[in-house]
Design an enzyme around this catalytic site. Sequence first.
Site, PDB file in Angstrom:
ATOM      1  CG  LEU A  45      -0.702  25.997  30.208  1.00 23.97           C
ATOM      2  CD1 LEU A  45       0.490  25.139  30.653  1.00 23.97           C
ATOM      3  CD2 LEU A  45      -0.296  26.824  28.999  1.00 23.97           C
ATOM      4  CG  ASN A  46      -5.763  30.265  29.628  1.00 26.09           C
ATOM      5  OD1 ASN A  46      -6.206  29.435  30.403  1.00 26.09           O
ATOM      6  ND2 ASN A  46      -6.153  31.515  29.645  1.00 26.09           N
ATOM      7  CG  ASP A  47      -3.527  34.150  30.003  1.00 22.97           C
ATOM      8  OD1 ASP A  47      -3.744  33.585  28.924  1.00 22.97           O
ATOM      9  OD2 ASP A  47      -4.200  35.114  30.414  1.00 22.97           O
ATOM     10  CD  GLN A  63      -6.073  32.020  34.243  1.00 19.52           C
ATOM     11  OE1 GLN A  63      -7.194  32.102  33.781  1.00 19.52           O
ATOM     12  NE2 GLN A  63      -5.832  32.157  35.538  1.00 19.52           N
ATOM     13  CE1 TYR A 106     -11.694  33.211  33.749  1.00 16.69           C
ATOM     14  CE2 TYR A 106     -12.126  35.357  32.819  1.00 16.69           C
ATOM     15  CZ  TYR A 106     -12.407  34.016  32.893  1.00 16.69           C
ATOM     16  OH  TYR A 106     -13.400  33.483  32.111  1.00 16.69           O
ATOM     17  CB  SER A 107      -4.475  36.317  33.793  1.00 16.15           C
ATOM     18  OG  SER A 107      -4.433  35.131  33.055  1.00 16.15           O
TER      19      SER A 107
HETATM   20  C1  FRU Z   1      -6.013  35.913  28.105  1.00 17.38           C
HETATM   21  C2  FRU Z   1      -7.194  35.804  29.053  1.00 17.38           C
HETATM   22  C3  FRU Z   1      -7.089  36.838  30.146  1.00 17.38           C
HETATM   23  C4  FRU Z   1      -7.933  36.236  31.227  1.00 17.38           C
HETATM   24  C5  FRU Z   1      -7.606  34.774  31.093  1.00 17.38           C
HETATM   25  C6  FRU Z   1      -8.719  33.830  31.438  1.00 17.38           C
HETATM   26  O1  FRU Z   1      -5.745  34.727  27.447  1.00 17.38           O
HETATM   27  O2  FRU Z   1      -8.416  35.937  28.355  1.00 17.38           O
HETATM   28  O3  FRU Z   1      -7.493  38.144  29.768  1.00 17.38           O
HETATM   29  O4  FRU Z   1      -7.634  36.727  32.497  1.00 17.38           O
HETATM   30  O5  FRU Z   1      -7.204  34.569  29.748  1.00 17.38           O
HETATM   31  O6  FRU Z   1      -8.262  32.510  31.421  1.00 17.38           O
END
Ligand code: FRU
Length: 484
Positions: A45-47, A63, A106-107
């Site tokens: 998991l990210n953003d 994400q 992406y985000s």
């Molecule tokens: C930030 C980022 C965003 C991008 C996303 C990709 O963590 O790099 O800039 O859209 O994660 O997962």
Amino acid sequence: MAFTTEERYRAYADWSPEYIEKIKQNTASSPWRTNFHIETPHGLLNDPNGFSYFNGKWTLFYQYFPFGAAHGLKSWVHTESTDLVHFEPTGTVVYPDTPLDSHGAYSGSAMEFGDKLFLFYTGNVRDENWQRHTYQIGALMDKDGKIEKIDKVLIEQPEDTTDHFRDPQIFNYKGQYYAIVGGQNLDLKGIVKLYKAENNDYLNWTYVADLDFENDLTAYMMECPNIAFVGDQPVLLYCPQGLDKSVLDYGNIYPNMYKIGQAFDPETGKIVAPSELINLDYGFECYATQAFNAPDGRALSVSWLALPDVEYPTDAFDYQGCLSLVKELTIKDGKLYQYPVEAITSLRQEAQPFSNQETTNNVYELDLTIPANSKHEIVLFANADQKGLVLTVDTEKGQISLDREHCGQPFALEYGTSRTCDIESGALTANIFIDKSVFEIFINKGEKVFSGRVFPDADQNGIAITSGNPTGTYYHLDYGRKTN
Ligand code: FRU
């Protein structure tokens, strides 16, 4: 453990159900699964994405790379909530499955229009030479969660940026829709671009200006910029990668910072009289914070509690990352405060006096008062030898530090094991939320925040007061059933 590029960008359909089942079980066997923070059933998991209010519910996406603890082909997972504390995942909804987002959805952000939720996000595309192409694109989600992608680029990459141009945030300022997008100019410096929806049509964006916020131009990329209004004051939150530490010192690999303006001038794209740059969080993990104004006007935010380009002990369990609690942003005496929404108190069980104690599996809140003119030390995740996460508060000097050196599995050592921030001297309060491997510490109800992860040993279950005399209440927190 390391994923090859082929594996990171392999089509979702080409991963076998057996493989997915195997990593899912591995993730479930982790001793560090959180109790009341959003994390994945497996994978990374990210953003936080698309934080919004839609169809009578709070909506929050994240994400996702499902196939292990790596940054690969990203999609969006959808979750919803009625109280901003309990979030139910409904599944992956935005897949990287069109020529405009083939290498990652992406985000981005979201906003309700009529009976649809408009998702505004970045399509990441690589061509046959592995050259990146970036498209700001959209999709509509209906009330049943069905996604219909908009087959059109809504904002093209400008001529004066590189292919690092992403993370559109849509926002409403006095009835007009705007968007900001983070980018890198041709001098390889981070900038933010402002657009306007012509006739308030979210399919029709025109460039207004490069956002003027007294950018020091030392960062090489601004990731995840967003604006939320507290009253009339804009708060610009962003992640200036590579920011020169002479502008503002920070300990993490990449910082998450903010500026508060006195006003927003949409004609010129100016944040009027911006404050100096300020660190959003003094802990070890806090990134890609997303804030938006709820229909009731509140500014709400949520952060990713991990960082890019860092390995975590959970990688061995095929997962990584979690989201923070939802925080409300307010401004008092010109200062930004971030504090969990009131509904978090619904998790509190019986109040017990704070003391040296065993905890029920590191799932609790401490509501503490720390007296003036003295030095205090509390060890969270403490074992019998009082080793754990050490919080030191010096109310005479006005200094708070956190040290995770002796708290379970070491990681990210290159970036140091302690963090410090200054605060006015005098008595203060600390609200400390502990969730298995997550801590979120709010000083003076959010004047300063320390967030992050630790991966404690099995015997690191206690609390030890090793110096001073902080007083207050311990609450075990009960979230009820959690689904991932
Ligand atoms: C930030 C980022 C965003 C991008 C996303 C990709 O963590 O790099 O800039 O859209 O994660 O997962």
